[in-house]
Design an enzyme around this catalytic site. Structure first.
Site, PDB file in Angstrom:
ATOM      1  N   PRO A   2      -1.488   6.516   3.477  1.00 42.79           N
ATOM      2  CA  PRO A   2      -2.561   6.808   4.427  1.00 42.79           C
ATOM      3  C   PRO A   2      -2.139   7.929   5.385  1.00 42.79           C
ATOM      4  O   PRO A   2      -1.047   7.892   5.948  1.00 42.79           O
ATOM      5  CB  PRO A   2      -2.738   5.480   5.162  1.00 42.79           C
ATOM      6  CG  PRO A   2      -2.200   4.438   4.239  1.00 42.79           C
ATOM      7  CD  PRO A   2      -1.071   5.112   3.522  1.00 42.79           C
ATOM      8  N   GLU A   3      -3.010   8.922   5.528  1.00 37.46           N
ATOM      9  CA  GLU A   3      -2.762  10.016   6.442  1.00 37.46           C
ATOM     10  C   GLU A   3      -3.646   9.825   7.676  1.00 37.46           C
ATOM     11  O   GLU A   3      -4.286   8.790   7.833  1.00 37.46           O
ATOM     12  CB  GLU A   3      -3.009  11.349   5.724  1.00 37.46           C
ATOM     13  CG  GLU A   3      -2.142  11.476   4.465  1.00 37.46           C
ATOM     14  CD  GLU A   3      -2.392  12.750   3.664  1.00 37.46           C
ATOM     15  OE1 GLU A   3      -2.720  13.789   4.284  1.00 37.46           O
ATOM     16  OE2 GLU A   3      -2.262  12.710   2.427  1.00 37.46           O
TER      17      GLU A   3
END
Length: 282
Positions: A2-3
């Site tokens: 996840p960014e």
């Protein structure tokens, strides 16, 4: 992994779901995720109420009314789910759970068990968590100055993709959005950073802000397993131009997108739109 857009959407979902809830107990079947151990988490959080959830880069910051903050890093596969009843069975990837006094339970799923949670006194997060201590500016107009970005880029001989993945330069950019912003900027991922012109650096700066903002508004990117805290997939995968699109035509020029490695990271780009330019190092 996840960014920033994905973590921000998790934050928004959790804020709506658990703010105001009081912890009755913490449980785990993989204690390594809880830095300091399960007993410390139970002692610190029993009776504590969630008052806010913030984010810094890719870190979630769960604030409690006893002036403690839980710093959560999702790493590769971490995700949260709120269930209404503790009697609902855990699946095999649930490794931490927070039982609330109203009978609901926040469950942390992590297939690879890479995620970590750490408790700190609120306001001291950057003194305790190394990743927060050196983190660069958030990618917003207010925080991310183009002039400072240009100076940071021109100190580095590394490929520009490696530079924008460095969280000390700008917070929250990961592999997906590095590829996408470089495509938007017509820059080759392997271009030595200190050979970029000011105009190119400014173009990349603006693309980072715009792309991450747009992705956040669309719920993030669900090219693999990402869902937010309500179980919803993101929508930005429908707008990806290069990431995970090797062998397909470029949306801009029709040239076939290729995949290579830059700094040991899988990297996607258009060889026509993003040529590697031979220049003297600055």
């Amino acid at each position: 992994m996840p960014e920033l857009p994905e973590v921000e959407n998790v934050r928004r979902g959790l804020s709506a779901l658990i703010t105001g809830k009081t912890v009755a107990a913490v449980g785990t079947d993989w204690e390594k995720i809880l830095v300091g151990g399960l007993a410390a988490f139970n002692q610190a959080l029993h009776g504590a109420t969630v008052v806010a959830i913030d984010r810094r880069g890719k870190y979630l910051l769960l604030r409690f009314d006893n002036d403690l903050t839980l710093v959560s890093h999702l790493r590769m596969e971490g995700k949260y789910q709120l269930v209404p009843d503790t009697d609902l069975p855990h699946d095999r990837f649930v490794h931490v759970w927070f039982t609330f006094t109203d009978g609901s339970e926040l469950r942390y799923h992590d297939m690879r068990k890479f995620g970590r949670m750490r408790l700190t006194d609120t306001g001291t997060e950057s003194q305790v968590v190394a990743g927060l201590a050196k983190m660069g500016p958030e990618p917003t107009e207010a925080d991310f100055a183009a002039a400072a970005f240009y100076q940071a880029v021109h100190k580095r001989r590394a490929p520009i993709k490696a530079v924008i993945l460095d969280q000390t330069v700008v917070a929250g950019v990961g592999n997906i959005y590095a590829d996408e912003t470089l495509w938007e900027s017509k820059l080759n991922p392997a271009q030595p950073a200190n050979t970029l012109t000011r105009r190119e650096t400014n173009r990349l700066h603006d693309a980072i802000i715009a792309t991450l903002s747009r992705a956040t508004d669309m719920g993030g990117t669900s090219v693999h397993t990402f869902v937010d805290a309500t179980g919803r997939r993101g929508g930005f995968q429908e707008q990806l131009h290069v990431y995970d699109r090797e062998g397909t035509p470029c949306d801009r020029c029709g040239t076939t997108i290729v995949k290579t490695k830059v700094g040991q990271r899988g990297t996607h780009f258009c060889p026509h739109c993003q040529p590697l330019r031979k220049r003297e190092l600055a």
